[in-house]
Scaffold this active site. Structure first.
Site, PDB file in Angstrom:
ATOM      1  N   ILE A 141      16.338   5.852   1.104  1.00 44.19           N
ATOM      2  CA  ILE A 141      16.153   6.621   2.341  1.00 44.19           C
ATOM      3  C   ILE A 141      14.920   6.215   3.135  1.00 44.19           C
ATOM      4  O   ILE A 141      14.755   6.653   4.270  1.00 44.19           O
ATOM      5  CB  ILE A 141      16.075   8.144   2.063  1.00 44.19           C
ATOM      6  CG1 ILE A 141      14.983   8.459   1.034  1.00 44.19           C
ATOM      7  CG2 ILE A 141      17.415   8.691   1.659  1.00 44.19           C
ATOM      8  CD1 ILE A 141      14.723   9.946   0.873  1.00 44.19           C
ATOM      9  N   GLY A 142      14.027   5.400   2.584  1.00 40.68           N
ATOM     10  CA  GLY A 142      12.851   5.078   3.384  1.00 40.68           C
ATOM     11  C   GLY A 142      11.858   4.201   2.671  1.00 40.68           C
ATOM     12  O   GLY A 142      12.062   3.768   1.537  1.00 40.68           O
TER      13      GLY A 142
ATOM     14  N   GLY B 134       7.589   3.872   1.798  1.00 38.55           N
ATOM     15  CA  GLY B 134       6.270   4.464   1.777  1.00 38.55           C
ATOM     16  C   GLY B 134       5.234   3.398   2.057  1.00 38.55           C
ATOM     17  O   GLY B 134       5.547   2.264   2.429  1.00 38.55           O
ATOM     18  N   SER B 135       3.952   3.747   1.859  1.00 40.43           N
ATOM     19  CA  SER B 135       2.875   2.802   2.151  1.00 40.43           C
ATOM     20  C   SER B 135       2.972   1.558   1.282  1.00 40.43           C
ATOM     21  O   SER B 135       2.751   0.442   1.740  1.00 40.43           O
ATOM     22  CB  SER B 135       1.529   3.485   1.925  1.00 40.43           C
ATOM     23  OG  SER B 135       1.388   4.583   2.782  1.00 40.43           O
ATOM     24  N   PHE B 136       3.304   1.746  -0.009  1.00 41.42           N
ATOM     25  CA  PHE B 136       3.290   0.616  -0.936  1.00 41.42           C
ATOM     26  C   PHE B 136       4.602   0.479  -1.699  1.00 41.42           C
ATOM     27  O   PHE B 136       4.671  -0.212  -2.700  1.00 41.42           O
ATOM     28  CB  PHE B 136       2.146   0.780  -1.945  1.00 41.42           C
ATOM     29  CG  PHE B 136       0.801   0.879  -1.296  1.00 41.42           C
ATOM     30  CD1 PHE B 136       0.038   2.021  -1.445  1.00 41.42           C
ATOM     31  CD2 PHE B 136       0.309  -0.153  -0.528  1.00 41.42           C
ATOM     32  CE1 PHE B 136      -1.202   2.124  -0.843  1.00 41.42           C
ATOM     33  CE2 PHE B 136      -0.925  -0.065   0.073  1.00 41.42           C
ATOM     34  CZ  PHE B 136      -1.689   1.085  -0.080  1.00 41.42           C
TER      35      PHE B 136
ATOM     36  N   LYS C 225       9.147   1.836  -1.870  1.00 42.15           N
ATOM     37  CA  LYS C 225      10.349   2.351  -1.223  1.00 42.15           C
ATOM     38  C   LYS C 225      10.726   3.679  -1.846  1.00 42.15           C
ATOM     39  O   LYS C 225      10.258   4.039  -2.918  1.00 42.15           O
ATOM     40  CB  LYS C 225      11.478   1.326  -1.335  1.00 42.15           C
ATOM     41  CG  LYS C 225      11.158   0.036  -0.582  1.00 42.15           C
ATOM     42  CD  LYS C 225      12.340  -0.906  -0.531  1.00 42.15           C
ATOM     43  CE  LYS C 225      11.963  -2.149   0.296  1.00 42.15           C
ATOM     44  NZ  LYS C 225      13.095  -3.096   0.378  1.00 42.15           N
ATOM     45  N   VAL C 226      11.596   4.404  -1.138  1.00 42.54           N
ATOM     46  CA  VAL C 226      11.948   5.758  -1.539  1.00 42.54           C
ATOM     47  C   VAL C 226      13.462   5.884  -1.614  1.00 42.54           C
ATOM     48  O   VAL C 226      14.178   5.392  -0.736  1.00 42.54           O
ATOM     49  CB  VAL C 226      11.391   6.792  -0.541  1.00 42.54           C
ATOM     50  CG1 VAL C 226      11.681   8.209  -1.031  1.00 42.54           C
ATOM     51  CG2 VAL C 226       9.890   6.590  -0.331  1.00 42.54           C
TER      52      VAL C 226
ATOM     53  N   LYS D 120       9.782   7.590  -5.344  1.00 48.88           N
ATOM     54  CA  LYS D 120       9.065   6.477  -4.722  1.00 48.88           C
ATOM     55  C   LYS D 120       8.738   5.480  -5.818  1.00 48.88           C
ATOM     56  O   LYS D 120       8.183   5.847  -6.855  1.00 48.88           O
ATOM     57  CB  LYS D 120       7.786   6.994  -4.059  1.00 48.88           C
ATOM     58  CG  LYS D 120       6.899   5.913  -3.462  1.00 48.88           C
ATOM     59  CD  LYS D 120       5.650   6.558  -2.848  1.00 48.88           C
ATOM     60  CE  LYS D 120       4.687   5.523  -2.315  1.00 48.88           C
ATOM     61  NZ  LYS D 120       3.467   6.145  -1.731  1.00 48.88           N
TER      62      LYS D 120
ATOM     63  N   ASP E 169      -4.913  11.092   6.874  1.00 46.65           N
ATOM     64  CA  ASP E 169      -3.827  10.394   7.574  1.00 46.65           C
ATOM     65  C   ASP E 169      -2.775  11.377   8.076  1.00 46.65           C
ATOM     66  O   ASP E 169      -1.577  11.124   7.984  1.00 46.65           O
ATOM     67  CB  ASP E 169      -3.195   9.347   6.662  1.00 46.65           C
ATOM     68  CG  ASP E 169      -2.579   8.184   7.445  1.00 46.65           C
ATOM     69  OD1 ASP E 169      -2.907   8.033   8.634  1.00 46.65           O
ATOM     70  OD2 ASP E 169      -1.790   7.430   6.855  1.00 46.65           O
TER      71      ASP E 169
END
EC number: 2.7.11.1
Length: 396
Positions: free
Chosen positions: A29-30, A32-34, A36-37, A52, A146
């Protein structure tokens, strides 16, 4: 071995560490900073989560391991209705995993890109929920650093949740932070002068909230700042720009935003009580906010996936190491890594071994279960406490 034979459900030991095999991978689905999710389902409870996963080798090569460990350390100590809470963390030879609350309403950035026009009452409730989360973080001595639409997720009912603690910082008492971190368009003015020794504190998150709220209402930010803008240019922008507020906005909302976007952190709203005591919030039942009993003005469309659908293609087709082929890949990797064919490979393996050793395993389900087991004993000890008797009838 006929049709009457049924598969027995897997048996789970509640004292066993959670691992990759305890979950069914449903879809990506997406990012993240480092890592995938993806959406996962825990096999024993059938509960749905977001998982994640971060490739260890990439984290080592990018010198990001410490950030991951710090994020895990921070998230293990947090639990709040308006945060994305960590439930499990575990690892295998290849990846580090964080299993968190699943929120399918999409992030606020996605909805802005879909040209959603958030009404003032909707943003007002967002602010109420977010200041409760910021107050909780402040009590835990955590600065998020952030806060922005990308890091605020909606649940299916439209309530907000702060995510991504990758650059969050723990602030010891009576200290300030001087390192610069964040996303420039949302960073407070004092962060750009922190290297001169002034430092900054919790108020930076409240500035970011002000920028975010303004952007949700207007579709653009109050200051023309990009990630590529130099610090010198940003300081000049803060000194010369007069923020404008559309006449259609209520004066009460404008006054609140001005308090959040106050350049002087000592005069900026940065406490829950500041917002609760503000006249604009006189009609707010804060207990109802905390219990999510107030109905948001914007509810995500349940009939669509509130994220970019290309993530699924990237994971299943384009990604060179898709998650659903992990078991076969790990078996081959274990065989290949039995010998080091170069000093560089050996050094990498040393770093990977260090990650394996220092990784923090976590199971909130077990933590909560152990806590509940202790409660009856604590209650029993209190009833036996002779200091608790005051010679009066305390029955009400």
């Amino acid at each position: 071995m006929g049709a009457n034979t049924s598969r027995k459900p897997p048996v789970f030991d509640e004292n066993e560490d959670v691992n990759f095999d305890h979950f069914e991978i449903l879809r990506a689905i997406g990012k993240g900073s480092f890592g995938k999710v993806c959406i996962v389902q825990k096999n024993d409870t059938k509960k749905m989560y977001a998982m994640k996963y971060m490739n260890k080798q990439k984290c080592v090569e990018r010198n990001e391991v410490r950030n991951v460990f710090k994020e895990l350390q921070i998230m293990q100590g947090l639990e709040h209705p308006f945060l994305v809470n960590l439930w499990y963390s575990f690892q295998d030879e290849e990846d580090m995993f964080m299993v968190v609350d699943l929120l399918l309403g999409g992030d606020l950035r996605y909805h802005l890109q879909q040209n959603v026009h958030f009404k003032e009452e909707t943003v007002k409730l967002f602010i109420c929920e977010l200041v409760m989360a910021l107050d909780y973080l402040q009590n835990q001595r955590i600065i998020h650093r952030d806060m922005k639409p990308d890091n605020i997720l909606l649940d299916e009912h439209g309530h907000v949740h702060i995510t991504d603690f990758n650059i969050a910082a723990m602030l010891p008492r009576e200290t300030q932070i001087t390192t610069m971190a964040g996303t420039k368009p949302y960073m407070a003015p004092e962060m750009f002068s922190s290297r001169k020794g002034a430092g900054y504190s919790f108020a930076v998150d409240w500035w970011s909230l002000g920028v975010t709220a303004y952007e949700l209402l207007r579709g653009r930010r109050p200051y023309h700042i990009r990630s590529s803008t130099s610090s010198k240019e940003i300081v000049h922008t803060f000194e010369t720009t007069v923020v404008t507020y559309p006449s259609a906005w209520s004066q009460e909302m404008v006054s609140l935003l001005k308090k959040l976007l106050e350049p002087n952190p000592d005069q900026r709203f940065s406490q829950l009580s500041d917002v609760q005591n503000f006249p604009y919030m006189n009609d707010i039942n804060w207990d109802a906010v905390f219990q999510k009993r107030l109905i948001p003005g914007f509810i995500p469309n349940k009939g669509r996936l509130n994220c970019d659908p290309t993530f699924e293609l990237e994971e299943m087709i384009l990604e060179s190491k898709p998650l659903h082929k992990k078991k076969k890949r790990l078996a081959k990797k274990e065989k290949d890594m039995r010998k080091c064919d170069s000093s560089q490979t050996c050094l990498l393996q040393e770093h990977l071994d260090s990650v394996q050793k220092e990784f923090i395993i976590f199971n909130r389900e077990k933590v909560n279960r152990d806590f509940n087991k202790r409660q009856p004993n604590l209650a029993l000890e209190q009833t036996k406490d002779p200091q608790g008797e005051d010679g009066q009838n305390n029955n009400l």
